[in-house]
Design a protein around this motif. Structure first.
Motif, PDB file in Angstrom:
ATOM      1  N   THR A  18       0.834  -1.208   0.000  1.00  0.00           N
ATOM      2  CA  THR A  18       0.000   0.000   0.000  1.00  0.00           C
ATOM      3  C   THR A  18       0.866   1.254   0.000  1.00  0.00           C
ATOM      4  N   LEU A  19       1.897   1.258   0.836  1.00  0.00           N
ATOM      5  CA  LEU A  19       2.795   2.415   0.895  1.00  0.00           C
ATOM      6  C   LEU A  19       3.526   2.603  -0.430  1.00  0.00           C
ATOM      7  N   ASP A  20       3.927   1.504  -1.044  1.00  0.00           N
ATOM      8  CA  ASP A  20       4.626   1.586  -2.335  1.00  0.00           C
ATOM      9  C   ASP A  20       3.703   2.179  -3.405  1.00  0.00           C
ATOM     10  N   SER A  21       2.425   1.819  -3.370  1.00  0.00           N
ATOM     11  CA  SER A  21       1.463   2.379  -4.327  1.00  0.00           C
ATOM     12  C   SER A  21       1.291   3.880  -4.106  1.00  0.00           C
ATOM     13  N   LEU A  22       1.218   4.288  -2.825  1.00  0.00           N
ATOM     14  CA  LEU A  22       1.120   5.721  -2.523  1.00  0.00           C
ATOM     15  C   LEU A  22       2.369   6.449  -3.000  1.00  0.00           C
ATOM     16  N   ASP A  23       3.541   5.847  -2.761  1.00  0.00           N
ATOM     17  CA  ASP A  23       4.793   6.474  -3.205  1.00  0.00           C
ATOM     18  C   ASP A  23       4.815   6.656  -4.718  1.00  0.00           C
ATOM     19  N   SER A  24       4.252   5.692  -5.441  1.00  0.00           N
ATOM     20  CA  SER A  24       4.214   5.784  -6.897  1.00  0.00           C
ATOM     21  C   SER A  24       3.399   6.998  -7.336  1.00  0.00           C
ATOM     22  N   ILE A  25       2.259   7.223  -6.696  1.00  0.00           N
ATOM     23  CA  ILE A  25       1.420   8.383  -7.019  1.00  0.00           C
ATOM     24  C   ILE A  25       2.145   9.674  -6.673  1.00  0.00           C
ATOM     25  N   LEU A  26       2.746   9.706  -5.502  1.00  0.00           N
ATOM     26  CA  LEU A  26       3.418  10.921  -5.058  1.00  0.00           C
ATOM     27  C   LEU A  26       4.640  11.249  -5.917  1.00  0.00           C
ATOM     28  N   LEU A  27       5.421  10.229  -6.281  1.00  0.00           N
ATOM     29  CA  LEU A  27       6.591  10.478  -7.132  1.00  0.00           C
ATOM     30  C   LEU A  27       6.177  11.055  -8.481  1.00  0.00           C
ATOM     31  N   SER A  28       5.100  10.508  -9.046  1.00  0.00           N
ATOM     32  CA  SER A  28       4.606  11.035 -10.319  1.00  0.00           C
ATOM     33  C   SER A  28       4.222  12.496 -10.172  1.00  0.00           C
ATOM     34  N   ALA A  29       3.541  12.815  -9.075  1.00  0.00           N
ATOM     35  CA  ALA A  29       3.129  14.196  -8.839  1.00  0.00           C
ATOM     36  C   ALA A  29       4.338  15.113  -8.672  1.00  0.00           C
ATOM     37  N   ILE A  30       5.328  14.673  -7.891  1.00  0.00           N
ATOM     38  CA  ILE A  30       6.512  15.500  -7.649  1.00  0.00           C
ATOM     39  C   ILE A  30       7.259  15.776  -8.948  1.00  0.00           C
ATOM     40  N   VAL A  31       7.481  14.734  -9.744  1.00  0.00           N
ATOM     41  CA  VAL A  31       8.216  14.910 -11.007  1.00  0.00           C
ATOM     42  C   VAL A  31       7.467  15.834 -11.954  1.00  0.00           C
ATOM     43  N   GLU A  32       6.155  15.644 -12.084  1.00  0.00           N
ATOM     44  CA  GLU A  32       5.357  16.493 -12.977  1.00  0.00           C
ATOM     45  C   GLU A  32       5.413  17.954 -12.518  1.00  0.00           C
ATOM     46  N   ILE A  33       5.291  18.194 -11.216  1.00  0.00           N
ATOM     47  CA  ILE A  33       5.328  19.563 -10.690  1.00  0.00           C
ATOM     48  C   ILE A  33       6.683  20.197 -10.966  1.00  0.00           C
ATOM     49  N   GLU A  34       7.759  19.440 -10.712  1.00  0.00           N
ATOM     50  CA  GLU A  34       9.103  19.984 -10.940  1.00  0.00           C
ATOM     51  C   GLU A  34       9.337  20.305 -12.406  1.00  0.00           C
ATOM     52  N   GLN A  35       8.789  19.489 -13.306  1.00  0.00           N
ATOM     53  CA  GLN A  35       8.975  19.766 -14.732  1.00  0.00           C
ATOM     54  C   GLN A  35       8.183  20.996 -15.158  1.00  0.00           C
ATOM     55  N   LEU A  36       6.976  21.152 -14.616  1.00  0.00           N
ATOM     56  CA  LEU A  36       6.177  22.331 -14.947  1.00  0.00           C
ATOM     57  C   LEU A  36       6.796  23.603 -14.376  1.00  0.00           C
ATOM     58  N   GLU A  37       7.341  23.513 -13.162  1.00  0.00           N
ATOM     59  CA  GLU A  37       7.952  24.679 -12.529  1.00  0.00           C
ATOM     60  C   GLU A  37       9.394  24.906 -12.984  1.00  0.00           C
ATOM     61  N   ALA A  38       9.975  23.877 -13.607  1.00  0.00           N
ATOM     62  CA  ALA A  38      11.365  23.957 -14.100  1.00  0.00           C
ATOM     63  C   ALA A  38      12.350  24.292 -12.993  1.00  0.00           C
TER      64      ALA A  38
END
Length: 386
Positions: A18-38
Motif C-alpha cells: 500500500t505504501l509503495d502504491s502511494l509512493d508511486s502516485i506521489l513520485l509522479s506528482a513530484i516529477v510532474e510539478i518539478e517539470q512544470l515549474e522547471a
C-alpha cells in the motif's frame, strides 16, 4: 530481501504494498510539478502543491478522515523528496518506469544490461529465423527476472520458451497445443507476453528516451527514434508479440492491410519489401518510415484502416497551467470529454489545457490519433498512429 519478505506477516506485506502504491502516485506528482515549474522545489513549495492536488482528489471529497489522510499524504510526499529520493534525476527516472518505486528501482538496476542486450539487434533484418527467436527469447528471459514482469507458471509438460516459440515461429515449434489446449496457450501468451513483457519493454524504452534527451520531455516520433540508441527492431517488438511473427514488416501488414489475414500470407508479402529496399545498413531496413511508405505505395486498401473522420490539424486551447518556466513546451496529452468541453490531460493525469469540443469530434479519436500540446502557441496538434 527475499528472505525478509517471506518472514513478513500478511498484514505487513499488505502495508508495504500500500505504501509503495502511494509512493508511486506521489513520485509522479513530484516529477510532474518539478517539470512544470522547471526547478527543484523547496519543501514548503512542495507541500503547497501537494495540498492542492489532494484537494482535487476523490479521496478529499469521499473520506470521513479527510484531515488526517491529507496530512499523511503531504508528509509522505515531503519525505519522499527530502529524505528517500533526494536526487531529482532518480525521481524522474523512477517516474519514467511507470512502476511503483520498489519495482522501479529493480528495473533501474537491470536497465544497463537490458539496453546492451537490446542494442545487439541492429542486424535483425538479416538474421536467420533461429537468431531472431533467440534474440527475443533472451530479452523476455532477462526482463522476466524482475518480480513485476515475472512469467506465470505454464503447465508441467511445456515451458514458456516452447509456448513463445509456437507463437512466433510455429513451423519450427517442437511442441504444439492439442485442440483442447489452444485456448489456454493463447491466454498464457496474452497475459505473459502481450501484457507483462510488453509493459516491461515499454518501461525500458521510456528510460532510453529519458536518457537520450537528458530528462527533457520531447515529442515521441519516428524521426527521433534513432536518438534513443536502440535499433529499430525494439520499436517493432511489441507488434511481433501481438501478431505472433518474427517479421516486423509482416506484423505491420497484418495491422494495416485489410486483405492480409494470415501470418503466412503476411510473411510471404514481406519478402517483396526486403527485395525492393535499397538500404545497405541492416538496421535501416526496419526503419518504420520506410516500411510505412512501402505499404502505402503497394496496397491501395491500406487507407481503409485510417479513420474516415479526421480531427482538426490544430485545436486552439486555453492553458490550465503556467508553462513559462517549463523546460519543454510540447506535451503529449489525451482528450477527456466533459460536457461540451475537452480537457487535455498529460499521461500522469494532470489537466494542462481546455477547449470547446470541435465540430464533428468523435470519442474514438483517442484510439486513432496522437495528440501534442504546444504550450507556447496554445494549440493541440493531432497525428495519426503509424
Amino acid at each position: 530481501m527475499q528472505q525478509l519478505a517471506k518472514n513478513l506477516s500478511e498484514a505487513e506485506s499488505s502495508a508495504i504494498e500500500t505504501l509503495d502504491s502511494l509512493d508511486s502516485i506521489l513520485l509522479s506528482a513530484i516529477v510532474e510539478i518539478e517539470q512544470l515549474e522547471a526547478k527543484d522545489l523547496s519543501p514548503n513549495e512542495l507541500e503547497e502543491h501537494l495540498q492542492k492536488i489532494w484537494q482535487r482528489s476523490f479521496a478529499h471529497y469521499a473520506s470521513c478522515e479527510q484531515e488526517r489522510l491529507e496530512n499523511l499524504f503531504i508528509k509522505r510526499g515531503r519525505a519522499l523528496k527530502t529524505e528517500i529520493y533526494k536526487d531529482l534525476s532518480q525521481r524522474r527516472r523512477l517516474y519514467r518506469t511507470s512502476l511503483p518505486p520498489r519495482d522501479g528501482n529493480q528495473l533501474l538496476t537491470l536497465y544497463p544490461r537490458l539496453k546492451e542486450q537490446l542494442v545487439l539487434g541492429r542486424d535483425y533484418a538479416i538474421w536467420t529465423v533461429e537468431e531472431r527467436f533467440n534474440y527475443i527469447q533472451n530479452i523476455v528471459s532477462n526482463l522476466s527476472s524482475l518480480s513485476k514482469f515475472r512469467l506465470s507458471d505454464s503447465s508441467r509438460n511445456v515451458s514458456w520458451n516452447e509456448i513463445l516459440r509456437w507463437w512466433l515461429d510455429p513451423t519450427k515449434a517442437t511442441k504444439k497445443p492439442k485442440p483442447t489446449q489452444i485456448s489456454n496457450w493463447h491466454s498464457y501468451i496474452s497475459q505473459n507476453f502481450g501484457y507483462r513483457f510488453n509493459w516491461g519493454l515499454g518501461s525500458v524504452i521510456a528510460l532510453a528516451i529519458d536518457e537520450a534527451f537528458g530528462g527533457e520531455l520531447v515529442e515521441s516520433s519516428l524521426e527521433n527514434w534513432s536518438q534513443t540508441g536502440l535499433p529499430w527492431i525494439v520499436f517493432w517488438m511489441k507488434e511481433l508479440i501481438v501478431w505472433g511473427t518474427l517479421d516486423p514488416v509482416a506484423a505491420y501488414l497484418l495491422a494495416k492491410v485489410e486483405d492480409v489475414t494470415t501470418r503466412k500470407q503476411a510473411e510471404e508479402l514481406a519478402q517483396t519489401y526486403y527485395q525492393q529496399i535499397d538500404e545497405q545498413v541492416p538496421n535501416e531496413r526496419l526503419n518504420a518510415m520506410n516500411v510505412k511508405d512501402w505499404v502505402e505505395r503497394s496496397f491501395s486498401n491500406v487507407e481503409r484502416h485510417l479513420p474516415t473522420a479526421k480531427t482538426p490539424t490544430e485545436i486552439n486551447v486555453n492553458l490550465l497551467q503556467d508553462f513559462s518556466k517549463a523546460p519543454s513546451k510540447n506535451w503529449r496529452v489525451v482528450p477527456v470529454e466533459i460536457g461540451d468541453d475537452i480537457q487535455w490531460f498529460d499521461l500522469a493525469g494532470f489537466p494542462l489545457a481546455i477547449c470547446q469540443k470541435p465540430e464533428k469530434w468523435q470519442s474514438d479519436f483517442l484510439n486513432t490519433y496522437d495528440f501534442m500540446l504546444d504550450a507556447e502557441n496554445r494549440f493541440v496538434s493531432s497525428k495519426i498512429y503509424v
